[in-house]
Design an enzyme around this catalytic site. Structure first.
Site, PDB file in Angstrom:
ATOM      1  N   LYS A   1       3.330  59.372 -32.018  1.00  0.00           N
ATOM      2  CA  LYS A   1       2.400  58.533 -32.801  1.00  0.00           C
ATOM      3  C   LYS A   1       2.409  59.073 -34.229  1.00  0.00           C
ATOM      4  O   LYS A   1       1.735  60.044 -34.549  1.00  0.00           O
ATOM      5  CB  LYS A   1       0.998  58.647 -32.190  1.00  0.00           C
ATOM      6  CG  LYS A   1       0.121  57.413 -32.359  1.00  0.00           C
ATOM      7  CD  LYS A   1      -0.238  57.063 -33.770  1.00  0.00           C
ATOM      8  CE  LYS A   1      -1.340  57.875 -34.372  1.00  0.00           C
ATOM      9  NZ  LYS A   1      -1.526  57.618 -35.819  1.00  0.00           N
TER      10      LYS A   1
ATOM     11  N   GLY B   1      -2.093  68.225 -37.629  1.00  0.00           N
ATOM     12  CA  GLY B   1      -2.949  67.436 -38.509  1.00  0.00           C
ATOM     13  C   GLY B   1      -4.126  68.269 -38.970  1.00  0.00           C
ATOM     14  O   GLY B   1      -4.074  69.502 -38.969  1.00  0.00           O
ATOM     15  N   SER B   2      -5.207  67.589 -39.301  1.00  0.00           N
ATOM     16  CA  SER B   2      -6.350  68.278 -39.901  1.00  0.00           C
ATOM     17  C   SER B   2      -7.180  69.002 -38.837  1.00  0.00           C
ATOM     18  O   SER B   2      -7.168  68.629 -37.651  1.00  0.00           O
ATOM     19  CB  SER B   2      -7.218  67.266 -40.634  1.00  0.00           C
ATOM     20  OG  SER B   2      -7.711  66.328 -39.710  1.00  0.00           O
ATOM     21  N   THR B   3      -7.927  69.995 -39.266  1.00  0.00           N
ATOM     22  CA  THR B   3      -8.757  70.767 -38.329  1.00  0.00           C
ATOM     23  C   THR B   3      -9.833  69.906 -37.659  1.00  0.00           C
ATOM     24  O   THR B   3     -10.007  69.999 -36.436  1.00  0.00           O
ATOM     25  CB  THR B   3      -9.333  71.998 -39.047  1.00  0.00           C
ATOM     26  OG1 THR B   3      -8.227  72.860 -39.368  1.00  0.00           O
ATOM     27  CG2 THR B   3     -10.309  72.762 -38.179  1.00  0.00           C
TER      28      THR B   3
ATOM     29  N   GLY C   1      -8.156  67.859 -35.051  1.00  0.00           N
ATOM     30  CA  GLY C   1      -7.663  68.768 -34.011  1.00  0.00           C
ATOM     31  C   GLY C   1      -8.769  69.185 -33.063  1.00  0.00           C
ATOM     32  O   GLY C   1      -8.585  69.232 -31.838  1.00  0.00           O
TER      33      GLY C   1
ATOM     34  N   GLU D   1      -1.592  72.401 -34.420  1.00  0.00           N
ATOM     35  CA  GLU D   1      -1.162  73.000 -35.697  1.00  0.00           C
ATOM     36  C   GLU D   1      -2.036  72.359 -36.767  1.00  0.00           C
ATOM     37  O   GLU D   1      -1.877  71.177 -37.076  1.00  0.00           O
ATOM     38  CB  GLU D   1       0.311  72.692 -35.960  1.00  0.00           C
ATOM     39  CG  GLU D   1       1.271  73.253 -34.929  1.00  0.00           C
ATOM     40  CD  GLU D   1       1.396  74.761 -34.991  1.00  0.00           C
ATOM     41  OE1 GLU D   1       1.023  75.347 -36.032  1.00  0.00           O
ATOM     42  OE2 GLU D   1       1.833  75.355 -33.999  1.00  0.00           O
TER      43      GLU D   1
ATOM     44  N   CYS E   1       0.815  72.266 -45.252  1.00  0.00           N
ATOM     45  CA  CYS E   1      -0.212  73.010 -44.514  1.00  0.00           C
ATOM     46  C   CYS E   1      -0.219  74.486 -44.897  1.00  0.00           C
ATOM     47  O   CYS E   1      -1.268  75.109 -44.975  1.00  0.00           O
ATOM     48  CB  CYS E   1       0.007  72.864 -43.021  1.00  0.00           C
ATOM     49  SG  CYS E   1       1.673  73.324 -42.519  1.00  0.00           S
TER      50      CYS E   1
ATOM     51  N   GLU F   1      -9.846  73.091 -47.823  1.00  0.00           N
ATOM     52  CA  GLU F   1      -8.459  72.652 -47.959  1.00  0.00           C
ATOM     53  C   GLU F   1      -8.420  71.384 -48.813  1.00  0.00           C
ATOM     54  O   GLU F   1      -8.956  70.354 -48.415  1.00  0.00           O
ATOM     55  CB  GLU F   1      -7.852  72.360 -46.572  1.00  0.00           C
ATOM     56  CG  GLU F   1      -6.383  72.007 -46.664  1.00  0.00           C
ATOM     57  CD  GLU F   1      -5.769  71.609 -45.329  1.00  0.00           C
ATOM     58  OE1 GLU F   1      -6.362  70.806 -44.599  1.00  0.00           O
ATOM     59  OE2 GLU F   1      -4.659  72.095 -45.016  1.00  0.00           O
TER      60      GLU F   1
HETATM   61  P1  NAD Z   1      -5.067  63.843 -39.735  1.00  0.00           P
HETATM   62  O1  NAD Z   1      -5.696  64.833 -38.847  1.00  0.00           O
HETATM   63  O2  NAD Z   1      -5.938  62.902 -40.474  1.00  0.00           O
HETATM   64  O3  NAD Z   1      -4.053  62.909 -38.926  1.00  0.00           O
HETATM   65  C1  NAD Z   1      -2.964  63.455 -38.196  1.00  0.00           C
HETATM   66  C2  NAD Z   1      -2.557  62.469 -37.127  1.00  0.00           C
HETATM   67  O4  NAD Z   1      -3.630  62.341 -36.187  1.00  0.00           O
HETATM   68  C3  NAD Z   1      -2.255  61.063 -37.627  1.00  0.00           C
HETATM   69  O5  NAD Z   1      -1.186  60.514 -36.885  1.00  0.00           O
HETATM   70  C4  NAD Z   1      -3.549  60.319 -37.298  1.00  0.00           C
HETATM   71  O6  NAD Z   1      -3.360  58.929 -37.139  1.00  0.00           O
HETATM   72  C5  NAD Z   1      -3.941  60.970 -35.995  1.00  0.00           C
HETATM   73  N1  NAD Z   1      -5.367  60.888 -35.657  1.00  0.00           N
HETATM   74  C6  NAD Z   1      -6.425  60.810 -36.502  1.00  0.00           C
HETATM   75  N2  NAD Z   1      -7.570  60.752 -35.799  1.00  0.00           N
HETATM   76  C7  NAD Z   1      -7.237  60.820 -34.485  1.00  0.00           C
HETATM   77  C8  NAD Z   1      -7.979  60.830 -33.274  1.00  0.00           C
HETATM   78  N3  NAD Z   1      -9.310  60.765 -33.274  1.00  0.00           N
HETATM   79  N4  NAD Z   1      -7.307  60.918 -32.112  1.00  0.00           N
HETATM   80  C9  NAD Z   1      -5.958  61.009 -32.086  1.00  0.00           C
HETATM   81  N5  NAD Z   1      -5.198  60.987 -33.206  1.00  0.00           N
HETATM   82  C10 NAD Z   1      -5.828  60.907 -34.394  1.00  0.00           C
HETATM   83  O7  NAD Z   1      -4.130  64.688 -40.715  1.00  0.00           O
HETATM   84  P2  NAD Z   1      -3.281  64.160 -41.948  1.00  0.00           P
HETATM   85  O8  NAD Z   1      -4.250  63.808 -43.029  1.00  0.00           O
HETATM   86  O9  NAD Z   1      -2.284  63.150 -41.485  1.00  0.00           O
HETATM   87  O10 NAD Z   1      -2.445  65.476 -42.347  1.00  0.00           O
HETATM   88  C11 NAD Z   1      -2.915  66.463 -43.191  1.00  0.00           C
HETATM   89  C12 NAD Z   1      -3.484  67.618 -42.386  1.00  0.00           C
HETATM   90  O11 NAD Z   1      -2.495  68.119 -41.497  1.00  0.00           O
HETATM   91  C13 NAD Z   1      -3.881  68.797 -43.242  1.00  0.00           C
HETATM   92  O12 NAD Z   1      -5.096  69.317 -42.807  1.00  0.00           O
HETATM   93  C14 NAD Z   1      -2.764  69.799 -43.005  1.00  0.00           C
HETATM   94  O13 NAD Z   1      -3.122  71.141 -43.230  1.00  0.00           O
HETATM   95  C15 NAD Z   1      -2.436  69.540 -41.583  1.00  0.00           C
HETATM   96  N6  NAD Z   1      -1.078  70.016 -41.283  1.00  0.00           N
HETATM   97  C16 NAD Z   1      -0.932  71.150 -40.521  1.00  0.00           C
HETATM   98  C17 NAD Z   1       0.351  71.645 -40.251  1.00  0.00           C
HETATM   99  C18 NAD Z   1       0.573  72.890 -39.432  1.00  0.00           C
HETATM  100  O14 NAD Z   1       1.690  73.109 -38.975  1.00  0.00           O
HETATM  101  N7  NAD Z   1      -0.425  73.716 -39.213  1.00  0.00           N
HETATM  102  C19 NAD Z   1       1.462  70.967 -40.754  1.00  0.00           C
HETATM  103  C20 NAD Z   1       1.262  69.826 -41.528  1.00  0.00           C
HETATM  104  C21 NAD Z   1      -0.019  69.354 -41.766  1.00  0.00           C
END
Ligand code: NAD
Length: 497
Positions: free
Chosen positions: A195, A248-250, A253, A270, A304, A401
């Site tokens: 996804k 994705g974001s904390t 997550g 992550e 990230c 962040e």
């Molecule tokens: P996000 O958490 O908004 O979204 C990430 C993914 O999760 C997207 O596909 C989104 O559609 C999906 N999503 C959102 N809400 C959801 C839910 N309730 N249930 C299931 N899926 C859901 O993150 P973003 O804005 O796309 O990315 C930026 C963030 O990702 C930053 O916080 C960054 O630090 C983090 N990041 C971490 C790493 C790592 O390896 N630690 C790498 C890259 C990015």
């Protein structure tokens, strides 16, 4: 520099009426809603993708489960799986420029970065993980079971694929991180539903098509596009999804971890970071300035592991500040398709607004800011790069962040103060130390609270180097020789004779 010419294959791909990729073919979504994909350099809509409904997600999970239960992939000899995945890497290499252009057009990053990290990185990581398909091993175990008297036992463990995996992908490196979420699951013999972020869905759709061409059996690699709180949540809640691999974001997550806990689905996370650099008084200033420029402003800071906080021992502070100030005030801003532009637009209007609001708040609070050049005319989601000098901890961008081209630089009285302040964060993804002292290079990393510590470098990754976060930056590690452990279950087999 002149803009990179968009390839006819890229134009053709953008113009497609993208559906969902289920069971090896394009499937029209059940849901009618479409989501626009914007070119961050102009704000124009360049494609639309499906906003999958829970019913669509269910269809994708059914296809994945059917392929998993049927054993078409998980029971394939590992060497054959490896060959198919290596073929996928070759197809990514063949279509590298198409993938790189799609990535720059949907995400905004420099075409150079797309070539190196997205399509180039995808090949390297696929090849690495393909090789792990043939390195899955169990153990033979000596046991001391006393009953019944005289009985003897032979025991061993084996690793089995965990089942159907949902790979949920962010927008900052859509292809590279998509590979990190999907490929280890495939190498382990799992069936997958990817996804991608609703903002950057295109390259994952292209990758799924290539996977079929490479010989990945139908139903093993599916893609659903859609919103996080729609398709994403439906995947996480689905009872037939055995494992969620999320980057994705904390906050998201944490909510996924809560959902997975209700049915004890496996989950690896992550997440975000607020990654510090510690610059000691004996560091090489030239190396610090060039290294931190890359670490802070690569992909407009939407990384990230980006370095967003720098603590410099007092004797070196002015020279490091001057060096970074010279960089920030002279970097050129332009579209990602201009390979010469050093700062490109952010991924979306929402991200532009968020980062700008951090900068506006800091200005209102009287922070000492050095701003980069003006943004180009003609639209696009640009933000001027910024260096913030000695901000108070109350300024939100100093601790949260930001995920934009913003770096703070703080003078500290001692290395111990730098260490204390660097560790004073709920995050623990990555950190760096800059020094010419072997003593410091050995003594500091064990005291730094992050999953990756670089010395005289920052933000450099490799498939053989485990990557992931401590504290609120996540759970689990991607990459490395143990990468497939997160996609397998260990089974003990105990034979009495
Ligand atoms: P996000 O958490 O908004 O979204 C990430 C993914 O999760 C997207 O596909 C989104 O559609 C999906 N999503 C959102 N809400 C959801 C839910 N309730 N249930 C299931 N899926 C859901 O993150 P973003 O804005 O796309 O990315 C930026 C963030 O990702 C930053 O916080 C960054 O630090 C983090 N990041 C971490 C790493 C790592 O390896 N630690 C790498 C890259 C990015």
């Amino acid at each position: 520099m002149p803009l990179t010419q968009v390839l006819p294959d890229v134009q053709e791909f953008l113009a497609r009426p993208h559906g969902l990729y289920i069971a090896g073919q394009w499937v029209a979504p059940n849901a009618e809603g479409r989501l626009p994909v914007f070119n961050p350099a102009t704000g124009a809509v360049i494609a639309t993708t499906a906003d999958a409904s829970p019913h669509d997600v269910d269809n994708a999970v059914k296809a994945a489960k059917t392929s998993f239960d049927g054993g078409v992939w998980r029971l394939m000899p590992p060497a054959q799986r490896e060959r198919i995945l290596l073929r996928l890497a070759d197809l990514v290499e063949r279509d590298a420029e198409i993938l790189a252009q799609l990535e720059t057009l949907e995400q905004g990053k420099s075409i150079t970065l797309s070539r190196i990290i997205e399509s180039g990185g995808a090949q390297a990581w696929i090849r690495y993980v393909a090789g792990l398909s043939t390195k899955i091993v169990g153990q033979s175990l000596d046991v001391s079971i006393p009953l019944p008297p005289g009985a003897r036992y032979t025991t061993y463990t084996c690793k089995e694929p965990v089942g159907v995996v949902a790979g949920i992908i962010p927008w900052n490196f859509p292809l590279a991180i998509g590979v990190w979420k999907v490929l280890p699951a495939l190498a382990a013999g799992c069936s997958v539903i990817a996804k991608p972020s609703e903002i950057t869905p295109l390259t994952m759709l292209k990758l799924a098509e290539l996977a079929t061409e490479a010989g990945v059996p139908d139903g093993v690699f599916n893609v659903v596009t859609g919103r996080g709180n729609g398709a994403g949540e439906a995947l996480v809640r689905h009872p037939d999804v055995a494992k969620v691999s999320f980057t994705g974001s904390t906050p998201v997550g944490k909510s996924i971890a809560r959902q997975c806990a209700t049915r004890l689905a496996r989950v690896s996370l992550e997440l975000g970071g607020k990654n510090p650099a510690i610059v000691l008084a004996d560091a090489d200033v030239g190396q610090v300035v060039s290294g931190l420029t890359l670490a802070g402003f690569l992909n407009q800071g939407q990384v990230c592991a980006a370095c967003s906080r720098v603590y410099v021992e007092a004797p070196l502070f002015d020279r490091v500040a001057q060096g970074l100030q010279d960089v920030v005030t002279t970097m050129s801003l332009g579209p990602g398709m201009d390979a010469g532009a050093q700062i490109n637009p952010l991924v979306s209007a929402a991200q532009q607004k968020k980062v700008q609001s951090y900068l506006d708040t800091a200005t209102t609070m009287g922070a000492d800011m050095v701003m980069g050049r003006d943004v180009p005319d003609g639209g696009g989601f640009y933000v001027r790069p910024a260096l913030v000098l000695n901000p108070d901890d109350a300024v939100p961008l100093a601790r949260e962040e930001v995920f934009g081209p913003v770096m703070t630089l703080t003078r500290v009285a001692s290395a111990e103060e730098a260490l204390t302040r660097a560790n004073d964060t709920p995050f623990g993804l990555a950190a760096s130390l800059w020094t010419t002292s072997l003593q410091a290079a050995m003594a500091f990393p064990p005291r730094m609270q992050a999953g990756t510590i670089w010395v005289n470098s920052h933000v450099m990754i490799d498939p053989n180097m485990p990557f992931g976060g401590m504290k609120e930056s996540g759970m689990g590690r991607d990459f490395g020789t143990a990468w497939l452990d997160g996609f397998t279950e260990t089974k003990s087999i105990c034979i009495r004779y």
